[in-house]
Design an enzyme around this catalytic site. Structure first.
Site, PDB file in Angstrom:
ATOM      1  N   ASP A  15      20.069  41.590  74.359  1.00 26.17           N
ATOM      2  CA  ASP A  15      21.403  41.820  74.892  1.00 26.17           C
ATOM      3  C   ASP A  15      21.938  43.059  74.154  1.00 26.17           C
ATOM      4  OD1 ASP A  15      24.067  41.213  75.971  1.00 26.17           O
ATOM      5  OD2 ASP A  15      24.522  40.620  73.913  1.00 26.17           O
ATOM      6  N   ASP A  17      25.896  44.491  73.942  1.00 21.13           N
ATOM      7  CA  ASP A  17      27.187  44.395  73.257  1.00 21.13           C
ATOM      8  C   ASP A  17      27.271  43.181  72.347  1.00 21.13           C
ATOM      9  OD1 ASP A  17      29.288  46.428  74.628  1.00 21.13           O
ATOM     10  OD2 ASP A  17      27.747  45.789  76.046  1.00 21.13           O
ATOM     11  N   GLY A 290      43.595  38.333  45.142  1.00 21.60           N
ATOM     12  CA  GLY A 290      43.100  37.387  46.150  1.00 21.60           C
ATOM     13  C   GLY A 290      43.847  36.078  45.985  1.00 21.60           C
ATOM     14  N   LYS A 296      39.590  30.667  38.419  1.00 20.59           N
ATOM     15  CA  LYS A 296      40.111  29.311  38.201  1.00 20.59           C
ATOM     16  C   LYS A 296      39.150  28.228  38.649  1.00 20.59           C
ATOM     17  CE  LYS A 296      45.049  30.295  38.163  1.00 20.59           C
ATOM     18  NZ  LYS A 296      45.190  31.488  39.045  1.00 20.59           N
ATOM     19  N   THR A 302      36.210  37.712  40.692  1.00 19.95           N
ATOM     20  CA  THR A 302      35.741  38.768  41.592  1.00 19.95           C
ATOM     21  C   THR A 302      36.868  39.774  41.808  1.00 19.95           C
ATOM     22  OG1 THR A 302      36.379  37.397  43.488  1.00 19.95           O
ATOM     23  CG2 THR A 302      34.059  37.352  42.839  1.00 19.95           C
ATOM     24  N   ASN A 304      38.535  41.871  43.985  1.00 16.57           N
ATOM     25  CA  ASN A 304      38.590  42.072  45.442  1.00 16.57           C
ATOM     26  C   ASN A 304      39.065  43.462  45.848  1.00 16.57           C
ATOM     27  OD1 ASN A 304      38.557  39.295  44.766  1.00 16.57           O
ATOM     28  ND2 ASN A 304      39.371  38.749  46.766  1.00 16.57           N
ATOM     29  N   GLU A 359      34.199  40.928  47.577  1.00 17.70           N
ATOM     30  CA  GLU A 359      34.400  40.315  46.267  1.00 17.70           C
ATOM     31  C   GLU A 359      33.284  40.620  45.282  1.00 17.70           C
ATOM     32  OE1 GLU A 359      36.125  36.657  45.937  1.00 17.70           O
ATOM     33  OE2 GLU A 359      36.796  36.470  48.013  1.00 17.70           O
ATOM     34  N   LEU A 362      31.541  41.618  38.563  1.00 13.14           N
ATOM     35  CA  LEU A 362      30.898  42.561  37.661  1.00 13.14           C
ATOM     36  C   LEU A 362      30.196  41.775  36.558  1.00 13.14           C
ATOM     37  CD1 LEU A 362      32.723  44.327  39.366  1.00 13.14           C
ATOM     38  CD2 LEU A 362      33.472  45.528  37.320  1.00 13.14           C
ATOM     39  N   TYR A 371      43.606  44.643  37.814  1.00 14.08           N
ATOM     40  CA  TYR A 371      44.250  44.778  39.126  1.00 14.08           C
ATOM     41  C   TYR A 371      44.855  46.173  39.261  1.00 14.08           C
ATOM     42  CZ  TYR A 371      43.887  39.749  39.902  1.00 14.08           C
ATOM     43  OH  TYR A 371      43.410  38.473  40.097  1.00 14.08           O
ATOM     44  N   PHE A 389      28.440  24.995  51.225  1.00 16.64           N
ATOM     45  CA  PHE A 389      27.825  24.120  50.236  1.00 16.64           C
ATOM     46  C   PHE A 389      28.558  22.796  50.254  1.00 16.64           C
ATOM     47  CE2 PHE A 389      27.032  28.435  48.939  1.00 16.64           C
ATOM     48  CZ  PHE A 389      25.713  28.419  48.538  1.00 16.64           C
TER      49      PHE A 389
HETATM   50  P1  ADP Z   1      41.663  37.102  42.742  1.00 14.73           P
HETATM   51  O1  ADP Z   1      41.595  36.020  43.726  1.00 14.73           O
HETATM   52  O2  ADP Z   1      43.016  37.677  42.559  1.00 14.73           O
HETATM   53  O3  ADP Z   1      40.622  38.152  43.006  1.00 14.73           O
HETATM   54  P2  ADP Z   1      39.940  36.170  40.595  1.00 14.73           P
HETATM   55  O4  ADP Z   1      40.031  34.830  39.957  1.00 14.73           O
HETATM   56  O5  ADP Z   1      38.778  36.452  41.470  1.00 14.73           O
HETATM   57  O6  ADP Z   1      41.299  36.400  41.348  1.00 14.73           O
HETATM   58  O7  ADP Z   1      39.998  37.208  39.404  1.00 14.73           O
HETATM   59  C1  ADP Z   1      39.744  38.522  39.672  1.00 14.73           C
HETATM   60  C2  ADP Z   1      40.271  39.500  38.651  1.00 14.73           C
HETATM   61  O8  ADP Z   1      39.729  39.258  37.368  1.00 14.73           O
HETATM   62  C3  ADP Z   1      39.797  40.871  39.034  1.00 14.73           C
HETATM   63  O9  ADP Z   1      40.681  41.487  39.934  1.00 14.73           O
HETATM   64  C4  ADP Z   1      39.725  41.587  37.709  1.00 14.73           C
HETATM   65  O10 ADP Z   1      40.963  42.221  37.453  1.00 14.73           O
HETATM   66  C5  ADP Z   1      39.505  40.490  36.682  1.00 14.73           C
HETATM   67  N1  ADP Z   1      38.142  40.434  36.135  1.00 14.73           N
HETATM   68  C6  ADP Z   1      37.866  40.156  34.839  1.00 14.73           C
HETATM   69  N2  ADP Z   1      36.554  40.165  34.605  1.00 14.73           N
HETATM   70  C7  ADP Z   1      35.945  40.429  35.780  1.00 14.73           C
HETATM   71  C8  ADP Z   1      34.565  40.582  36.177  1.00 14.73           C
HETATM   72  N3  ADP Z   1      33.556  40.446  35.309  1.00 14.73           N
HETATM   73  N4  ADP Z   1      34.312  40.876  37.481  1.00 14.73           N
HETATM   74  C9  ADP Z   1      35.310  41.011  38.360  1.00 14.73           C
HETATM   75  N5  ADP Z   1      36.618  40.898  38.047  1.00 14.73           N
HETATM   76  C10 ADP Z   1      36.955  40.608  36.759  1.00 14.73           C
HETATM   77  N1  RBF Z   2      31.393  31.831  49.160  1.00 19.96           N
HETATM   78  C1  RBF Z   2      30.880  31.038  50.119  1.00 19.96           C
HETATM   79  O1  RBF Z   2      31.612  30.328  50.789  1.00 19.96           O
HETATM   80  N2  RBF Z   2      29.542  31.023  50.393  1.00 19.96           N
HETATM   81  C2  RBF Z   2      28.669  31.778  49.688  1.00 19.96           C
HETATM   82  O2  RBF Z   2      27.482  31.732  49.988  1.00 19.96           O
HETATM   83  C3  RBF Z   2      29.172  32.612  48.649  1.00 19.96           C
HETATM   84  N3  RBF Z   2      28.343  33.390  47.917  1.00 19.96           N
HETATM   85  C4  RBF Z   2      28.861  34.220  46.957  1.00 19.96           C
HETATM   86  C5  RBF Z   2      28.013  35.044  46.233  1.00 19.96           C
HETATM   87  C6  RBF Z   2      28.512  35.901  45.251  1.00 19.96           C
HETATM   88  C7  RBF Z   2      27.570  36.765  44.505  1.00 19.96           C
HETATM   89  C8  RBF Z   2      29.906  35.921  44.977  1.00 19.96           C
HETATM   90  C9  RBF Z   2      30.471  36.833  43.924  1.00 19.96           C
HETATM   91  C10 RBF Z   2      30.747  35.101  45.693  1.00 19.96           C
HETATM   92  C11 RBF Z   2      30.240  34.234  46.681  1.00 19.96           C
HETATM   93  N4  RBF Z   2      31.074  33.383  47.398  1.00 19.96           N
HETATM   94  C12 RBF Z   2      30.570  32.616  48.415  1.00 19.96           C
HETATM   95  C13 RBF Z   2      32.496  33.746  47.426  1.00 19.96           C
HETATM   96  C14 RBF Z   2      33.377  32.885  46.665  1.00 19.96           C
HETATM   97  O3  RBF Z   2      33.723  31.861  47.556  1.00 19.96           O
HETATM   98  C15 RBF Z   2      34.604  33.730  46.339  1.00 19.96           C
HETATM   99  O4  RBF Z   2      34.268  34.729  45.438  1.00 19.96           O
HETATM  100  C16 RBF Z   2      35.681  32.845  45.773  1.00 19.96           C
HETATM  101  O5  RBF Z   2      36.171  32.079  46.838  1.00 19.96           O
HETATM  102  C17 RBF Z   2      36.819  33.645  45.172  1.00 19.96           C
HETATM  103  O6  RBF Z   2      37.690  34.124  46.145  1.00 19.96           O
HETATM  104 MG    MG Z   3      38.562  37.635  43.386  1.00 18.53          MG
END
Ligand code: ADP
Ligand code: RBF
Ligand code: MG
Length: 429
Positions: A15, A17, A290, A296, A302, A304, A359, A362, A371, A389
């Protein structure tokens, strides 16, 4: 699910589109310009944001939600908005991007000399408009018109009396490929919609579905022999076709089959693996807030990035899990070096997010958050599709495993082609 029978496929029918090409961003543009002329008080950003939230539904459903979100009831009805946007859609002169993994799949099948057909509901005239080379080229330097050169037969919607879900167009494709009706099971069809799947199955073909309508219930595709998240995940050998040769195994990270994984190929896999991208992708933007779930709930922060300004770039990637490198290029953490990163780009099915997110985790410790600082990520390799999961512990375990795949691949220098990104590694670190 497909029985493990003798039906080995040796023809492939596509297909167009939503399966091979992606018209989403072009439709967005039409939506924005239509709404802008109707209601001056809404900003472009508000419309793009709303469009992002309505993603992946059927057109009318999306239009209803869009009208609600932007309070358009005083200026237009959902059905009318749809018609108006349709009138705005001019395909000629527009460069339509490929679906992620489409060119890799077509190139591979062509190289293996597998006969291929296109079976599209688009009319011949419309197809020509969509394919018209505009002089612009995609990343691999190819003109859009070249997409048609992969096919041994091209069948359009105006060449049949009945459209999908009727099987007629697949019968026509088979005829043009020289396949007898009783050999329909030797054709593997790629489809993205339930109607397309019904048509292929009614024709007696083997069919894989790669849904582009994300919110469509998966059971709407139950007629398909297999459902994949994207073209990157296809296991051709499960259908008797040649096996992709570009996945690389990470021999220190063991593969564990997920519950309910019925694929034949997973029975024999021993190790985790990754797929180097043909073109690495740079994503740059300020780190945004995020839901605060990462640290937490998962203990995995992550950083974002905003998906809206990066839409064109991330459209090149299938939703899924990737790895690569990250650097912080403005703010207090500028010049902290290059960091390995493993990231999810998608909808986080475990949390059932409505909106896509980018997301990157690091792979090093930071004492404080960063941020609003500018993060630049170089996406180098694909690891897997996003999955759901049963427990949060399983999600955490899987993410940690993704990190091991990244670490091992980079420790062992398994990702080729980093040299050509020297400038990225040297600037601003
Ligand atoms: P959010 O939902 O706001 O993204 P997270 O719980 O994912 O909250 O926390 C993300 C924040 O944590 C990032 O925006 C960054 O400022 C900080 N942070 C600290 N260490 C790391 C890391 N190793 N990788 C990514 N972000 C990190
Ligand atoms: N979320 C999912 O729902 N399914 C996934 O398979 C999944 N894999 C992830 C893999 C990596 C390497 C990372 C960093 C995140 C992954 N998450 C996944 C996202 C995760 O749900 C998200 O980072 C948190 O919800 C924080 O917003
Ligand atoms: Mg995040």
């Amino acid at each position: 699910m497909r029985e493990n029978d003798e039906n080995e496929c040796c023809y492939v029918i596509f297909d167009l589109d939503g399966t091979l090409i992606n018209t989403e961003a072009i439709v967005d543009e039409a939506v924005v310009s239509t709404i802008k002329t109707m209601k001056k008080s809404v900003s472009e950003r508000e419309i793009f944001d709303a469009a992002e939230d309505c993603r992946g539904q059927r057109p009318l459903e999306a239009s209803v939600e869009l009208c609600e979100k932007l309070s358009l009831h005083d200026v237009v009805k959902p059905a009318e908005l749809l018609t108006k946007c349709g009138e705005k859609l001019q395909w000629d002169g527009i460069d339509i991007p490929d679906m992620p993994g489409a060119v890799r799949l077509l190139e591979f099948l062509k190289r293996k000399k597998v006969p291929m057909a296109l079976a599209t509901s688009t009319s011949r005239k419309e197809l020509e408009k969509k394919m018209k080379s505009t002089g612009r080229t995609s990343d691999d330097g190819k003109h859009r018109g070249d997409l048609l050169s992969y096919f041994d037969a091209i069948c359009c919607g105006d060449e049949v009396a009945k459209g999908k879900p009727d099987p007629e167009i697949f019968h026509l494709a088979m005829e043009r490929l020289g396949v007898k009706r009783e050999d329909a099971g030797r054709c593997l069809v790629f489809e993205d919609t339930p109607h397309g799947v019904s048509a292929a199955k009614a024709a007696g073909c083997c069919c894989v579905a790669v849904p582009s309508l994300r919110r469509e219930k998966f059971d709407m595709y139950k007629g398909a022999d297999r459902v994949y998240h994207s073209l990157m995940d296809i296991e051709l050998e499960d259908f008797g076709l040649p096996k992709f040769e570009d996945w690389k195994e990470v021999k220190t990270v063991e593969f564990v089959k997920e519950d309910g994984d019925a694929s034949l190929s997973s029975q024999t896999r021993k190790y985790e693996r990754f797929l180097k991208l043909d073109a690495f992708l740079e994503l740059t933007g300020p780190v945004i807030r995020g839901f605060g779930r990462g640290s937490k709930m998962l203990g995995i922060p992550t950083a974002n990035l905003d998906v809206v300004p990066l839409k064109q770039q991330i459209d090149k990637l299938a939703p899924g899990i990737y790895f690569g490198f990250a650097k912080i290029s403005s703010g207090k953490h500028k010049s902290t070096g290059i960091h390995r990163t493993v990231m999810s780009i998608g909808y986080n099915p475990f949390f059932n997010d409505k909106r896509k997110s980018i997301e990157p985790w690091l792979l090093r410790e930071f004492e404080e958050d960063f941020y609003d600082e500018t993060l630049s990520v170089l996406v180098c390799a694909y690891v897997r599709a996003e999955c759901n999961f049963t427990t949060v512990e399983n999600l955490i375990e899987r993410i940690r495993k993704d990190a091991r795949v990244c670490e091992e691949a980079l420790d062992l220098d398994l990702v080729e082609g980093l040299d050509s990104w020297k400038h990225w590694f040297e600037d601003d670190v």
